[in-house]
Design a protein around this motif. Sequence first.
Motif, PDB file in Angstrom:
ATOM      1  N   HIS A 109      55.876  60.288  44.459  1.00 38.93           N
ATOM      2  CA  HIS A 109      55.849  60.089  43.000  1.00 38.93           C
ATOM      3  C   HIS A 109      55.036  58.862  42.589  1.00 38.93           C
ATOM      4  O   HIS A 109      55.225  58.320  41.498  1.00 38.93           O
TER       5      HIS A 109
ATOM      6  N   TRP B  19      63.928  69.122  42.412  1.00 40.62           N
ATOM      7  CA  TRP B  19      62.737  68.460  42.977  1.00 40.62           C
ATOM      8  C   TRP B  19      62.467  68.934  44.408  1.00 40.62           C
ATOM      9  O   TRP B  19      61.308  69.052  44.815  1.00 40.62           O
TER      10      TRP B  19
ATOM     11  N   VAL C  26      61.280  67.821  35.658  1.00 38.12           N
ATOM     12  CA  VAL C  26      60.935  68.645  36.830  1.00 38.12           C
ATOM     13  C   VAL C  26      60.582  70.069  36.393  1.00 38.12           C
ATOM     14  O   VAL C  26      59.645  70.676  36.931  1.00 38.12           O
TER      15      VAL C  26
END
Length: 257
Positions: free
Chosen positions: A29, A46, A71
């Motif tokens: 990320h 995720w 998400v």
Amino acid sequence: MAKWTAFPYDNTAYQYDVAALKKHWARLHAGDAEPWPKEAAVVQAWIHFHAGEFHKAYEAGLAAGAAGTTVANKAQAIYANYLEKKEQTKLEMFLEVAGRAETQQADDPKNPNAWYWQAYALGRYGQGISVTKALAQGLGGKIKGALETTIKLAPKHADAHIALGAFHAEVIDKVGKLLGKTQGADLATGLAMFAQAVKLNPTSAIAMIERANGLVMLEGDKRMKEAETLYADAAACEPLDAMECLDVELAREELDE
């Protein structure tokens, strides 16, 4: 909703359990600066996303309520961009993401990715209908404003820097420097955004690809050699998840052409 196309590559290496996902989270990320989720259901969404199970990630994200919106949006936007075959469905998906992100902004205005996914979806939608048409519809200001808000809320959001660089490059490429100014597009800002994105996320294939495209749009053939090197670097990246795999494959396809 129409059936989603399955992720077309081997995803064995991208199937994380909770512990492995947590371990690799910061690197996975680095682009979107998304914090580790507090809810187990969102973590599970995720896990689906990183494995390339985009439809499952989208459904699990929506089922998790407000905490799962990001998400769900990322899964739908990435799926639409890379894997959806029908142009009309793709455009509808982008508008759906943008609408959900706008609702998310109202509920959670300090969430950087509520702004980012609206900008990303509208940007891809604009590319789909043509940048000139999108500018005529007033989408340029909306995209630019949402990306600037993202960066203000999360200065290390590499993907927002990439997208803002791409905004400046696309506008200048399509309408020229002079008209571009009326849309808030500026050559120096575009170049600075690309440079900062690569600095923030140096292993990102998509940052390299978008920077390569942007350099050629902004400065023409004199940057072609550098662009080719960036594409080669992107193609040589080692993907850590399904999205990164799609980025690397995109770079490889471009090099083969």
